[in-house]
Enzyme design. Sequence first.
Site: not given
Length: 210
Positions: A103, A131, A207
């Site tokens: 990310h 993904k 996350h």
Amino acid sequence: MAMGVGPLLLVFMLGLGLTPPTLAQDSPTYKQFLNQHYDPRPSGRNSKYCEKMMERRGPSDILMALQRTHPLLLLLLLTLLGLGLIQPSYGQHAMYQRFLRQHVDLQVTSGDDRYCNVMMQRRRMTIRQCKPFNTFIHEDIGNILNICNTSNIPCKNGRMNCHEGVVQVTDCRETGGSSVPNCRYRAKSSTRRIVIACEGNPEVPVHMDK
């Protein structure tokens, strides 16, 4: 008058710096070597002998130097920790490393479709399957870590370890119909609110929740 070969050879040897043994024996380095490593009459070769000789002969210069340096190294380490330049728990957190890989991209401020296609493959998110959606954050890591210091909010799973902040991002959404390894994505760059889950002490992002 011609000089014999013998004297010439002696002058040549001395010119090369070959020191007679009697002079070398007076060298402080030679005496130090004998003191630390030579025992003509050993009284044994067991652990008791070693302890006795180490106590009698004293520690080596290297050991003494290490003993002098150790407090300085400790002081330097504590200083770096105090300044926040060393963050041992961050690098050891596997989920944090995974979050960075999936990310975070500090090299650009936005991305297009080609960016998404390349980065999703480069960051290993198209190995077994494409993904469906992923977000890349284009912010300094310090700014991302600061989000973990904001007020806790509920995560999608109900846990209370999520935090929100506004950052620059590129969202990559799979177009549909593509297959590994040629996954294809549509890019959307914006400055928007994100929600991340944080864990650890100190807290680090682990996350992307939203």
